[in-house]
Write a protein that holds these residues in place. Structure first.
Motif, PDB file in Angstrom:
ATOM      1  N   PRO A 137      24.445 126.303 -76.060  1.00  0.00           N
ATOM      2  CA  PRO A 137      25.333 125.385 -76.800  1.00  0.00           C
ATOM      3  C   PRO A 137      26.702 125.245 -76.139  1.00  0.00           C
ATOM      4  O   PRO A 137      27.423 124.288 -76.408  1.00  0.00           O
ATOM      5  N   GLU A 138      27.056 126.197 -75.251  1.00  0.00           N
ATOM      6  CA  GLU A 138      28.320 126.064 -74.516  1.00  0.00           C
ATOM      7  C   GLU A 138      28.330 124.759 -73.715  1.00  0.00           C
ATOM      8  O   GLU A 138      29.366 124.110 -73.577  1.00  0.00           O
ATOM      9  N   ALA A 139      27.165 124.383 -73.162  1.00  0.00           N
ATOM     10  CA  ALA A 139      27.091 123.138 -72.379  1.00  0.00           C
ATOM     11  C   ALA A 139      27.321 121.925 -73.291  1.00  0.00           C
ATOM     12  O   ALA A 139      28.059 121.009 -72.932  1.00  0.00           O
ATOM     13  N   ASP A 140      26.717 121.954 -74.490  1.00  0.00           N
ATOM     14  CA  ASP A 140      26.935 120.843 -75.442  1.00  0.00           C
ATOM     15  C   ASP A 140      28.428 120.739 -75.764  1.00  0.00           C
ATOM     16  O   ASP A 140      29.010 119.647 -75.782  1.00  0.00           O
ATOM     17  N   ALA A 141      29.022 121.920 -76.022  1.00  0.00           N
ATOM     18  CA  ALA A 141      30.438 121.938 -76.404  1.00  0.00           C
ATOM     19  C   ALA A 141      31.296 121.423 -75.247  1.00  0.00           C
ATOM     20  O   ALA A 141      32.243 120.654 -75.451  1.00  0.00           O
ATOM     21  N   HIS A 232      20.901 127.352 -82.402  1.00  0.00           N
ATOM     22  CA  HIS A 232      21.632 126.560 -81.393  1.00  0.00           C
ATOM     23  C   HIS A 232      22.740 125.752 -82.076  1.00  0.00           C
ATOM     24  O   HIS A 232      23.896 125.727 -81.636  1.00  0.00           O
ATOM     25  N   ASP A 233      22.359 125.120 -83.172  1.00  0.00           N
ATOM     26  CA  ASP A 233      23.294 124.262 -83.887  1.00  0.00           C
ATOM     27  C   ASP A 233      24.454 125.075 -84.478  1.00  0.00           C
ATOM     28  O   ASP A 233      25.621 124.659 -84.408  1.00  0.00           O
ATOM     29  N   GLN A 234      24.110 126.242 -85.037  1.00  0.00           N
ATOM     30  CA  GLN A 234      25.177 127.068 -85.631  1.00  0.00           C
ATOM     31  C   GLN A 234      26.118 127.611 -84.558  1.00  0.00           C
ATOM     32  O   GLN A 234      27.322 127.690 -84.751  1.00  0.00           O
ATOM     33  N   GLU A 235      25.544 127.986 -83.432  1.00  0.00           N
ATOM     34  CA  GLU A 235      26.393 128.498 -82.348  1.00  0.00           C
ATOM     35  C   GLU A 235      27.335 127.405 -81.832  1.00  0.00           C
ATOM     36  O   GLU A 235      28.500 127.654 -81.556  1.00  0.00           O
ATOM     37  N   LEU A 236      26.794 126.191 -81.718  1.00  0.00           N
ATOM     38  CA  LEU A 236      27.641 125.068 -81.282  1.00  0.00           C
ATOM     39  C   LEU A 236      28.779 124.871 -82.290  1.00  0.00           C
ATOM     40  O   LEU A 236      29.949 124.693 -81.910  1.00  0.00           O
ATOM     41  N   ASP A 237      28.433 124.917 -83.544  1.00  0.00           N
ATOM     42  CA  ASP A 237      29.420 124.801 -84.614  1.00  0.00           C
ATOM     43  C   ASP A 237      30.548 125.817 -84.410  1.00  0.00           C
ATOM     44  O   ASP A 237      31.746 125.488 -84.443  1.00  0.00           O
ATOM     45  N   LEU A 240      32.800 125.098 -81.358  1.00  0.00           N
ATOM     46  CA  LEU A 240      33.734 123.979 -81.572  1.00  0.00           C
ATOM     47  C   LEU A 240      34.859 124.384 -82.517  1.00  0.00           C
ATOM     48  O   LEU A 240      36.030 124.074 -82.292  1.00  0.00           O
ATOM     49  N   ARG A 241      34.499 125.125 -83.563  1.00  0.00           N
ATOM     50  CA  ARG A 241      35.543 125.579 -84.499  1.00  0.00           C
ATOM     51  C   ARG A 241      36.495 126.545 -83.797  1.00  0.00           C
ATOM     52  O   ARG A 241      37.691 126.552 -84.060  1.00  0.00           O
ATOM     53  N   GLY A 242      35.934 127.342 -82.883  1.00  0.00           N
ATOM     54  CA  GLY A 242      36.750 128.321 -82.149  1.00  0.00           C
ATOM     55  C   GLY A 242      37.846 127.683 -81.307  1.00  0.00           C
ATOM     56  O   GLY A 242      38.835 128.331 -80.963  1.00  0.00           O
TER      57      GLY A 242
END
Ligand code: HAM
Length: 421
Positions: A137-141, A232-237, A240-242
């Motif tokens: 998910p780091e790549a998505d972010a 994956h979705d929660q980690e991306l969340d 992004l919040r971080g």
């Protein structure tokens, strides 16, 4: 008969052309800093590439593709988007075999036979980025942050970033089945297109301009995610919040292209009317494999340059510093050569210089200087040149006197009179 640009196309000129260049320069800088390399793709590819990558039953392929045959009878299509071509290049250059990771960006015109309206063209420009080889998910972010950085860097402020997950090959079928059941119960209320989509591509109904708004209670992909997709979705969340990245969840956000898995996103800008999506993208973990390559995850986005530039009203578009404009007028046939050398020398040292046409009268050259917005005038006259002089005048100040100076001191005069910024 006078010819005009074809419907849905236009000349990009003047302020808009300048804004396009600035946006390209800004995006190039942002991408290169983040390890992306530029790729310039063919404007047309085999029609089959888009059918297979974008999806046979999408509007883009079914209704909007510009197709033609070359002289050898090969079926080709103008590219409606960049991702398919980048995937083709990724495989053609065997980048999938060199560890897999590759970050690429591109810019250029795309073609879709859509119904033209404000902000929707048949030839439009995209800047896109694709990141191959990272499943995290780091790549998505990273891609989401890049998209936002380019848009805000260009001056767009009222952005809304919508995010959703479409699940993967494991969890999509259950969602799709739930959606088909829901839609079938309402079949008679659906528009003609959606009745057809229901059989072939039910996800597209959620995105339909006519039926979409009435389907707010329809099953959403987010309710059917498998454990891996949910994580994956929660980690991306969390990522992004971080970094205090603002976004909204939109559980029924789907996209007009079939290749997406998991993360999808869309960025809209206020004040653009109905065509308000300035950028969109997402993850497409199956596409490389589907196009004949190995299992390689990927994520990307593209922004619509026409809309990004349109979103900024004329005076908020950041203006680039223009070099000061100098007009060199030529008074006399015999001084064409010296005037040309003078212009060349000034241009080489960074001034913006135009040369008058020596076949025109001095008066008409001065009018041209004025219309162009010259800040200073240099007149190369026959007798003055013979006496080792040129005439100069500061055009910014009303009533400024013309003076005679030696050509060697011209740059010094320009710098002290106009300043160099
Ligand atoms: P898309 O949503 O079809 O995605 O297009 C991306 C952006 O291009 C849109 O948000 C919009 O700003 C602009 N755009 C699309 N159609 C038009 C049009 N007819 N006139 C003006 N602007 C338009 C893609 O193309 C994907 N390839 C994005 C992507 C890259 N996904 C993963 N990687």
């Amino acid at each position: 008969m006078r010819l005009n640009a074809p419907r849905g196309t236009r000349d990009i000129i003047e302020g808009e052309a300048q804004a396009f260049s600035r946006l390209e320069t800004l995006a190039r800088g942002v991408f290169i800093q983040s390890g992306f390399e530029e790729i310039r793709l063919p404007t047309f590819e085999s029609e089959d590439l888009f059918r297979r990558a974008v999806g046979d039953t999408t509007d883009i392929v079914e209704k909007e593709l510009y197709t033609f045959q070359d002289r050898g009878g090969r079926p080709l299509a103008l590219r409606p988007e960049g991702t398919a071509g980048v995937v083709r290049a990724y495989l053609e250059h065997h980048w999938d075999q060199s560890g897999g990771a590759k970050k690429l960006f591109y810019m250029g015109p795309m073609f879709r036979a859509e119904r033209p309206q404000a902000g929707r063209y048949r030839e439009f420009w995209q800047i896109g980025a694709e990141y191959f080889g990272s499943p995290t998910p780091e790549a998505d972010a990273e891609l989401l942050l890049l998209a936002r950085e380019v848009l805000t860097g260009f001056g767009l402020s009222s952005l809304k970033i919508s995010l959703n997950s479409l699940g993967c090959a494991d969890c999509r079928p259950a969602f799709q089945q739930a959606l088909i059941t829901y839609l079938s119960e309402r079949r008679s209320t659906l528009c003609e297109d959606c009745q057809r989509r229901l059989e072939k591509n039910p996800l597209r109904c959620l995105d339909c301009k006519i039926d979409g708004p009435a389907l707010q209670q329809a099953p959403s992909p987010a309710d059917h995610l498998c454990e891996t997709c949910r994580r994956h979705d929660q980690e991306l969340d969390g990522l992004l919040r971080g970094v205090d990245f603002p976004f909204e969840r939109q559980p029924r956000l789907v996209r007009g292209l079939d290749y997406y898995t998991r993360t999808v996103f869309e960025i809209t800008s206020q004040g653009l009317g109905s065509q308000d999506a300035v950028a969109a993208g997402g993850r497409y973990d199956r596409l490389v494999h589907q196009m004949g390559g190995p299992d390689q995850p990927a994520v990307g986005f593209a922004l619509g340059m026409d809309r990004v530039v349109r979103a900024l009203s004329g005076d908020t578009v950041p203006r680039a510093q223009e070099p000061k404009k100098i007009f060199v007028a030529v008074a006399g046939e015999s001084v064409g050569g010296p005037a040309f050398q003078l212009m060349t020398r000034l241009r080489q040292s960074g001034w913006r210089v135009e040369l008058g046409a020596r076949t025109r009268s001095l008066k008409s050259q001065l009018r041209a200087a004025d219309a162009w917005g010259a800040k200073a005038l240099v007149i190369v006259g026959e007798s003055e040149w013979a006496a080792g002089q040129v005439a100069v005048k500061d055009l910014r100040t009303q009533g400024a006197q013309q003076q005679a100076i030696a050509p060697d001191t011209l740059e010094h005069w320009l710098t002290t009179t106009l300043g160099r910024d």
